[in-house]
Each structure stands twice: as structure tokens, then as C-alpha cells.
Design a protein around this motif. Structure first.
Motif, PDB file in Angstrom:
ATOM      1  N   GLN A 187      25.322  27.086  12.578  1.00  0.00           N
ATOM      2  CA  GLN A 187      26.676  27.644  12.489  1.00  0.00           C
ATOM      3  C   GLN A 187      27.323  27.298  11.151  1.00  0.00           C
ATOM      4  OE1 GLN A 187      28.374  29.562  14.796  1.00  0.00           O
ATOM      5  NE2 GLN A 187      26.419  29.682  15.877  1.00  0.00           N
ATOM      6  N   THR A 188      26.522  26.814  10.231  1.00  0.00           N
ATOM      7  CA  THR A 188      27.066  26.411   8.925  1.00  0.00           C
ATOM      8  C   THR A 188      27.429  27.639   8.095  1.00  0.00           C
ATOM      9  OG1 THR A 188      25.684  24.461   8.979  1.00  0.00           O
ATOM     10  CG2 THR A 188      26.492  25.125   6.818  1.00  0.00           C
ATOM     11  N   GLU A 189      28.591  27.584   7.444  1.00  0.00           N
ATOM     12  CA  GLU A 189      28.968  28.744   6.629  1.00  0.00           C
ATOM     13  C   GLU A 189      28.398  28.596   5.218  1.00  0.00           C
ATOM     14  OE1 GLU A 189      31.224  26.404   7.394  1.00  0.00           O
ATOM     15  OE2 GLU A 189      31.903  25.763   5.406  1.00  0.00           O
ATOM     16  N   ARG A 191      34.793  32.750   7.501  1.00  0.00           N
ATOM     17  CA  ARG A 191      33.539  32.025   7.234  1.00  0.00           C
ATOM     18  C   ARG A 191      32.383  32.989   7.380  1.00  0.00           C
ATOM     19  NH1 ARG A 191      32.337  29.093  11.389  1.00  0.00           N
ATOM     20  NH2 ARG A 191      30.946  27.676  10.323  1.00  0.00           N
ATOM     21  N   HIS A 206      33.074  26.428  17.888  1.00  0.00           N
ATOM     22  CA  HIS A 206      32.405  27.231  16.888  1.00  0.00           C
ATOM     23  C   HIS A 206      33.329  28.370  16.508  1.00  0.00           C
ATOM     24  CE1 HIS A 206      28.922  24.974  16.907  1.00  0.00           C
ATOM     25  NE2 HIS A 206      28.358  25.436  18.001  1.00  0.00           N
ATOM     26  N   SER A 207      33.974  28.253  15.373  1.00  0.00           N
ATOM     27  CA  SER A 207      34.847  29.354  14.976  1.00  0.00           C
ATOM     28  C   SER A 207      33.962  30.497  14.481  1.00  0.00           C
ATOM     29  CB  SER A 207      35.838  28.897  13.920  1.00  0.00           C
ATOM     30  OG  SER A 207      35.166  28.478  12.774  1.00  0.00           O
ATOM     31  N   LEU A 253      36.434  23.733  13.177  1.00  0.00           N
ATOM     32  CA  LEU A 253      34.973  23.752  13.224  1.00  0.00           C
ATOM     33  C   LEU A 253      34.444  22.655  14.128  1.00  0.00           C
ATOM     34  CD1 LEU A 253      33.784  24.314   9.578  1.00  0.00           C
ATOM     35  CD2 LEU A 253      33.432  25.719  11.585  1.00  0.00           C
TER      36      LEU A 253
END
Ligand code: BG6
Length: 492
Positions: A315-317, A284, A461-462, A457
């Protein structure tokens, strides 16, 4: 020509209708595919008159026609005027019975398509009302169909719940789930290419193909959609729907006919043979500030977290790359690599089939890195066509190999009319052809594959790999392929 009927557009005051649906309907009319008895009802909440709405549509269609820029596509006033005479506006809430009573009065006894151009949170309730008001009820001479836009759910569970809810009021044959990638000519061409030619299909398997790369790279950032995108991200936005369509078109078996369920059965089968993604096989990314170009000409680009409506530590990809495998006889052991992202170097959607190397006994003295891999690239957009890359002898007394390319360019061969990509989809719904629409099981199949990544996710938090805007995406995505000595085709 489509049968007589009414297209009801919920949320038709919005952007989608102006930019895409109205131009598509106009194009269909120009092509003589709409019935003379065709009308449109726009349902929306804003205070507006039919005249006001039509003049907004007019501005948008002028814009659309101007962009095409040729005299052959000047607005045809006779057609536009006749079409817009049959547009009416209905002001109402999507969640009140009175709206549906009024619709019933206006379309009684007519064929109707209900188009949901609304935020996803309204999908369920509109369908419930269509059911309870009787609007969804079909008879021998009258059809009632529903077109539903994405996002269809936000994970496997919610997609299943929405399917179940829709099927309480509608039959599967009435539901047209749109994936706009299926409206693209070049996506439809994948099937034509594979199944109408003798020489690709015999090679289309694990004996001859080393791996497949599917890329949907965009140069745009998140634009004004920050609020939507924050809760969505690149995986949900692109993978279970658009990329899975590209993958299933590439990997499916030949259907026995072009009948809707024959095609969708094959897609469903190939999706069900894909194992859910392994967490180690997902990368990501999120863009940070960067630029398009270098030097004086460079255009500075801000990072995702600086875009409007984006949380500071979001943390959005905005990018995802993943490796998938298909557990069936044709594809066992052939990795399918997928990548998609925003703010990349170039806009480019393509499918690259990397063939296995020939046993180069004859060329044993040629260093491996000088051998050109055999790659067939299906270019979906913005270039539309097919390229084949292979080796040829470099002219001269010594036997040396050089990489060459053969190219088929769609626009050189076919003159394409103005198109938004929605023409075929709307027309197919009017005539009752579901081939290019998603079925409940193919939607759920796509979600099932990405679900492990979504679960992770949600649980933690990956890791997020940052990449500068305007370049090729995160380094870690290259490593995903480098593990097996493969590499992505460059974006440039
Ligand atoms: C949409 C996504 O479904 O597809 C957008 O929500 C994305 O984020 C778009 O930009 C890409 O479509 P296209 O046709 O430009 O490849």
C-alpha cells in the motif's frame, strides 16, 4: 580556504561516499578550498585496509571524471594522490565505545566533522557516543560538527525525539542536517532571483499570483531500494524535506541578511504559516506496469508491486500530489500544489508560478481558452533556467494573440564546473556556515504539515490511485486541480 581538520565518515565504505562525497571533496581540493592539513577517516564495519578503500575510491572517481568527459576534467593526479595519502580506515562498530576511543586518539586536538553516512537507525546512538566519549566537546580553538543525512525521523514525533536526543550531546550550532536539494545551484538561485532583482518581488504575492505548482517528477522506479522504500513512501521520502525546501524558498519573506539564522528564521516562519494538509487535498498513487515510449521502441516497465523486495499487496505510495495553503498576508488564498512521483514520463523538477490573468477588456472577443496564461517556471533539473510564458500579437492585419516563451538557460550563460551538489554543503560545514542546512524547527515544521496524511495512513489504508508507469501520474491528481478549473503543467 577551510581551516585544518579531519572529516570522519561513519559508514564511509558505502555508496554515498564513493559516488558523491569523495568526488565532491576532490572537486573542493581542485578549487583550492581545502586546507593542506586535511584528512579523512572512514569508519565502517567491513574487513578492509586503507589501501583497499582508496582503490575503491579511485574506481569511483575515474568513473565520475569520465562521465564529465572533457579534457578539462581529466583526473588531476597530483591532487588526488595528495588527498588520498591522508585517508585512513578504521574498522569498528558504530555502537562500541572502543571505536570512539580510537577516534579520540586519532583526532585529539583537531577540528573534526563527523559525517553520518549510515542507516538512520544508527543516528541516535552515534551521537550519544560522540557525546559520552568527549568527541563532541568543542574548545575555543577546536570545533566539532556533525553532518546528518536524511531521513531525519519518520514522522513529527520521531523527528522531535531525534532532535531532542541530538541536543543532549550537541549544541544546535554543531548540527548540520543535510537536505541535498539545498546543494543544488538552481535551488539556491531561487533566492538570488527573487531578492536581487527589482521586477519579480513586487508581483510575488496574492494580488498577482493565482497559484503555484511545485513538481519533482522522476523517471526512475524504486530501483534496489525496495526495502527502504516500502517503509517510507513518496510522502516521507520527498515532501517534508525536499519539496518543503522548494516551497519555503519560493514563499519566504526576504531575510535581513544571508546569515544562517536570518535565512532559517524566514523559512521557519513560512512553514509555520502552512496549515497541516487536509485529507481531501492529498492524492496518493502507485505505479503499475507500463512503458516508456510506444510501438517497437517501447521499453516495458514493471509495476511497483513486481519490483524486488516489495510486498504483493503493498500500500506504499510512489506518487503524491497535495494542495497546501499559506496563512499569511502575502499568500492568503493562493493554493500551492505539490506533486512528486517515481516512474513518471519525464524527469523534471520545477516551480511554476501561475500569474493572474490580465483584465482583458481589450481582447474581449478572444475566447478565454486562447489567452495564454502568464507562467514563470523556475527549472531546477535536469534543465536549469527560467522560462516566462506570455501573450504576444500574432503578426498580420487582424489583432490576434499567440502564446510565446522567453527563456534563460543556465548553461548558456555560465560555464559550470563539475559538481555533485555536495561541494558547497561540505565546504560550508568546514567553514561553519549553517545557512544551507536544516534547523531543528524547519525539520519539525515540514513533518507537522504532512502529519495528518501519515496519521491516516497508519490508521487505515487510505485510497491508493494506480497509474501506469511511464505516464503522468494518477488521474485523481488532475482532479485535485480541476476542482478549481486549474490544471498541471504537462510533464512532457
Ligand atoms: C532522495 C530520495 O532524497 O532524493 C530519492 O530518497 C529521490 O528517492 C532523490 O530519488 C531525488 O533527488 P534528485 O536530486 O535526483 O532530485
Amino acid at each position: 580556504v577551510a581551516p585544518p581538520g579531519t572529516l570522519v565518515i561513519f559508514g564511509g565504505g558505502g555508496d554515498l561516499t564513493k559516488r558523491l562525497l569523495m568526488p565532491a571533496i576532490y572537486n573542493l581540493d581542485c578549487a583550492g578550498l581545502l586546507n593542506e592539513d586535511f584528512s579523512i577517516i572512514v569508519v565502517d564495519w567491513a574487513e578492509m585496509t586503507s589501501e583497499g578503500l582508496i582503490s575503491q575510491f579511485r574506481e569511483a572517481i575515474d568513473d565520475f571524471v569520465n562521465k564529465r568527459g572533457t579534457s578539462a576534467t581529466l583526473l588531476r593526479h597530483d591532487i588526488w594522490n595528495r588527498l588520498t595519502q591522508n585517508i585512513s580506515y578504521l574498522r569498528g562498530s558504530f555502537e562500541e565505545e572502543s571505536t570512539y576511543d580510537e577516534l579520540n586518539a586519532r583526532i585529539e586536538g583537531r577540528n573534526a566533522v563527523f559525517y553520518m553516512a549510515v542507516a538512520a537507525r544508527f543516528f541516535g546512538s552515534i551521537v550519544d557516543f560522540l557525546g559520552s566519549s568527549g568527541l563532541a566537546h568543542e574548545s575555543e580553538d577546536v570545533y566539532r560538527r556533525v553532518i546528518i543525512e536524511k531521513p531525519f525521523g519518520s514522522d513529527l514525533e520521531s523527528a522531535k525525539a531525534l532532535n531532542a536526543r541530538m541536543l543532549r550531546s550537541l549544541d544546535e550550532t554543531q548540527i548540520y542536517r543535510i537536505d541535498h536539494y539545498l546543494g543544488k545551484e538552481t535551488v539556491q538561485n531561487i533566492m538570488a532571483l527573487r531578492f536581487s532583482n527589482g521586477f519579480f518581488e513586487p508581483l510575488w504575492n496574492r494580488q498577482n499570483i493565482d497559484h503555484v505548482q511545485i513538481t519533482a517528477a522522476e523517471t526512475v522506479g524504486v530501483e534496489k531500494r525496495g526495502r527502504f522504500y516500502e517503509g517510507t513512501g513518496a510522502i516521507r521520502d520527498m515532501v517534508p524535506n525536499h519539496l518543503m525546501q522548494l516551497l519555503s524558498m519560493t514563499a519566504m519573506e526576504a531575510p535581513t541578511s544571508f546569515e544562517a539564522n536570518a535565512v532559517r528564521d524566514e523559512k521557519a516562519k513560512v512553514l509555520s504559516a502552512i496549515q497541516p494538509v487536509k485529507l481531501d487535498d492529498v492524492v496518493r498513487g502507485q505505479y503499475v506496469s507500463g512503458s516508456f515510449g510506444i510501438g517497437d521502441e517501447a521499453e516495458a516497465l514493471r509495476g511497483y508491486r513486481e519490483e524486488p523486495d516489495i510486498a504483493l499487496g503493498s500500500q506504499t505510495e510512489t506518487y503524491v500530489a497535495m494542495k497546501l495553503g499559506i496563512d499569511n498576508w502575502r499568500w492568503a488564498g493562493v493554493p500551492f500544489y505539490l506533486r512528486t512521483g517515481k516512474r513518471l514520463r519525464r524527469r523534471k523538477t520545477e516551480i511554476a508560478i501561475h500569474f493572474k490573468q490580465a483584465p482583458y477588456a481589450l481582447f474581449r472577443d478572444t475566447p478565454v481558452e486562447q489567452l495564454t496564461p502568464n507562467i514563470m517556471v523556475l527549472h531546477i533539473q535536469p534543465t536549469e533556467g527560467v522560462t516566462m510564458q506570455f501573450s504576444a500579437k500574432v503578426p498580420g492585419p487582424a489583432v490576434r494573440l499567440g502564446g510565446v516563451r522567453m527563456k534563460f538557460d543556465y548553461s548558456e550563460w555560465f560555464s559550470d564546473g563539475p559538481s555533485t551538489g555536495y561541494e558547497t554543503l561540505i565546504y560550508d560545514c568546514l567553514i561553519g556556515d549553517q545557512t544551507l542546512f536544516q534547523r531543528a524547527d524547519t525539520i519539525e515544521g515540514g513533518w507537522r504539515i504532512v502529519q495528518p496524511a501519515l496519521d491516516r495512513l497508519a490508521a487505515e489504508h487510505s485510497p491508493l490511485c494506480f497509474y501506469p508507469a511511464g505516464l503522468d501520474g494518477p488521474r485523481e491528481a488532475d482532479e485535485l486541480l480541476a476542482r478549481t478549473k486549474r490544471h498541471w503543467l504537462p510533464l512532457s
